[in-house]
Scaffold this active site. Structure first.
Site, short mmCIF file in Angstrom:
data_model
loop_
_atom_site.label_atom_id
_atom_site.label_comp_id
_atom_site.label_asym_id
_atom_site.label_seq_id
_atom_site.Cartn_x
_atom_site.Cartn_y
_atom_site.Cartn_z
CB SER A 177 -0.88 0.11 1.31
OG SER A 177 -1.69 -0.83 1.21
N1 SAH Z 1 -0.19 -5.08 4.25
C1 SAH Z 1 0.53 -5.51 3.01
C2 SAH Z 1 -0.12 -5.19 1.88
C3 SAH Z 1 -1.01 -6.17 1.42
S1 SAH Z 1 -2.09 -6.48 0.00
C4 SAH Z 1 1.85 -4.45 3.08
O1 SAH Z 1 2.35 -3.84 3.91
O2 SAH Z 1 2.60 -4.85 2.03
C5 SAH Z 1 -3.42 -7.72 0.66
C6 SAH Z 1 -2.61 -9.01 0.92
O3 SAH Z 1 -3.51 -9.60 1.42
C7 SAH Z 1 -2.16 -9.64 -0.30
O4 SAH Z 1 -0.66 -10.10 -0.20
C8 SAH Z 1 -2.89 -10.93 -0.62
O5 SAH Z 1 -2.32 -12.07 -0.86
C9 SAH Z 1 -3.35 -11.07 0.96
N2 SAH Z 1 -4.76 -11.99 1.14
C10 SAH Z 1 -5.75 -11.89 0.55
N3 SAH Z 1 -6.60 -12.71 1.12
C11 SAH Z 1 -6.11 -13.26 2.26
C12 SAH Z 1 -6.46 -14.15 3.05
N4 SAH Z 1 -7.79 -14.76 3.16
N5 SAH Z 1 -5.47 -14.58 4.11
C13 SAH Z 1 -4.30 -13.97 4.18
N6 SAH Z 1 -3.96 -13.10 3.19
C14 SAH Z 1 -4.82 -12.77 2.45
#
Ligand code: SAH
Length: 225
Positions: A60
Site C-alpha cells: 500500500s
Molecule cells: N499489508 C501489506 C499489503 C497487503 S496487499 C503490505 O504492507 O505490504 C493484501 C494482501 O492480502 C496480499 O498479499 C494478499 O495475498 C493477502 N490476502 C488476501 N486474502 C487473504 C487471506 N484470506 N488470508 C491471508 N492473506 C490474504
C-alpha cells in the site's frame, strides 16, 4: 531518499492528515525500501502503492499505511493481528509504533504482531524483510487463510485487514477482545470500498463507523470474495 521521506512527513503534518507524532516517528524509523521489490527501491518515498512481483498483490501507499496506524490507536502491550502480510511493511510499522509506545515505560517488549498471508511467495518475502529489518522479535508472519483468524493466539486488541472483503469474517469478530477494534476495507472486488472500524465493548456489543473510501486488493479465503 532521506529528504524525500522528510518531505512526505512534512506534508502529512501540514495537511493534518496524520496527528499522532509517534505514528510519524514510526514512518521515519521503518525503511520502506527494504520492503519493496528491487526495481522499485529507489521510489520508496513516492506516495503510491507498488506491485509485489507478479503476484497481483501490492504494497500500500505510505499515506494509507499511516492512516491505518491512526485508525488503530495503538498502545503498549497490544496484541495485533493483521490479515494480508504482503511485503510485511504494515506489520513493521505497527511493530515500530508498539515499540515506541513501550520505550518511555522501560518495560520488556510485550507487544506482539501476527500477520497472516495466503500467497506462499509473499510469506517468504515478508519473513525475509521482517528479519532483515530486525522486527522479528515482535512480528511473526504466518502462512494461511486469515479470514479464519489465529485462534491459538486470540484474543486480539486490534485486528486489521489489508484486503477488501464483502463482510466481516465471523471468526475475527469472535477473536476480538472486549474493548478491542477491528479495521477493514468493506466491499470486495469493485473500487471503491469503505474502510470501516468495528468496536467491541466490554459486553461484546459491536458498533461500526465508516472512515474513508479506499482501494484495496480483494480478500480471498473462506470468508473472502
Ligand atoms: N499489508 C501489506 C499489503 C497487503 S496487499 C503490505 O504492507 O505490504 C493484501 C494482501 O492480502 C496480499 O498479499 C494478499 O495475498 C493477502 N490476502 C488476501 N486474502 C487473504 C487471506 N484470506 N488470508 C491471508 N492473506 C490474504
Amino acid at each position: 531518499m532521506k529528504a524525500e521521506k522528510e518531505e512526505l512527513v512534512n506534508h502529512y503534518k501540514r495537511t493534518g492528515m496524520i496527528k499522532d507524532s509517534l505514528n510519524l516517528e514510526s514512518f521515519l524509523n521503518v525503511p520502506r525500501e527494504e520492503f519493496l521489490p528491487p526495481k522499485f527501491r529507489n521510489k520508496a518515498y513516492v506516495d503510491r502503492p507498488f506491485p509485489l512481483f507478479s503476484t497481483g498483490q501490492t504494497i500500500s501507499a505510505p499515506h494509507m499505511c499511516l492512516l491505518i496506524l491512526e485508525y488503530l490507536n495503538l498502545e503498549s502491550g497490544f496484541h495485533v493481528l493483521e490479515i494480508g502480510a504482503g511485503s510485511g511493511y504494515q506489520a513493521a510499522l505497527i511493530a515500530e509504533r508498539l515499540r515506541l509506545a513501550e520505550k518511555p515505560k522501560k518495560i520488556e517488549v510485550s507487544s506482539r504482531v501476527w500477520s497472516i498471508e495466503l500467497v506462499p511467495e509473499l510469506v517468504r518475502f515478508a519473513q525475509e524483510n521482517i528479519k532483515r529489518t530486525d522486527y522479528d522479535d515482535v512480528v511473526a508472519i504466518i502462512k494461511g487463510d486469515g479470514t479464519l483468524g489465529l485462534s491459538e493466539k486470540a484474543p486480539f486488541d486490534r485486528i486489521i485487514l489489508t484486503a477488501a472483503g464483502p463482510r466481516i469474517p465471523p471468526p475475527l469478530i469472535e477473536q476480538l477482545k472486549p474493548g478491542g477494534k477491528l479495521c477493514m476495507p468493506l466491499g470486495g472486488e469493485r473500487m471503491w470500498q469503505s474502510m470501516i472500524l468495528i468496536s467491541k465493548d466490554e459486553n461484546g456489543k459491536l458498533t461500526q463507523e465508516t472512515l474513508a473510501s479506499v482501494a484495496f486488493v480483494p480478500l480471498r479465503g473462506k470468508y473472502g470474495v
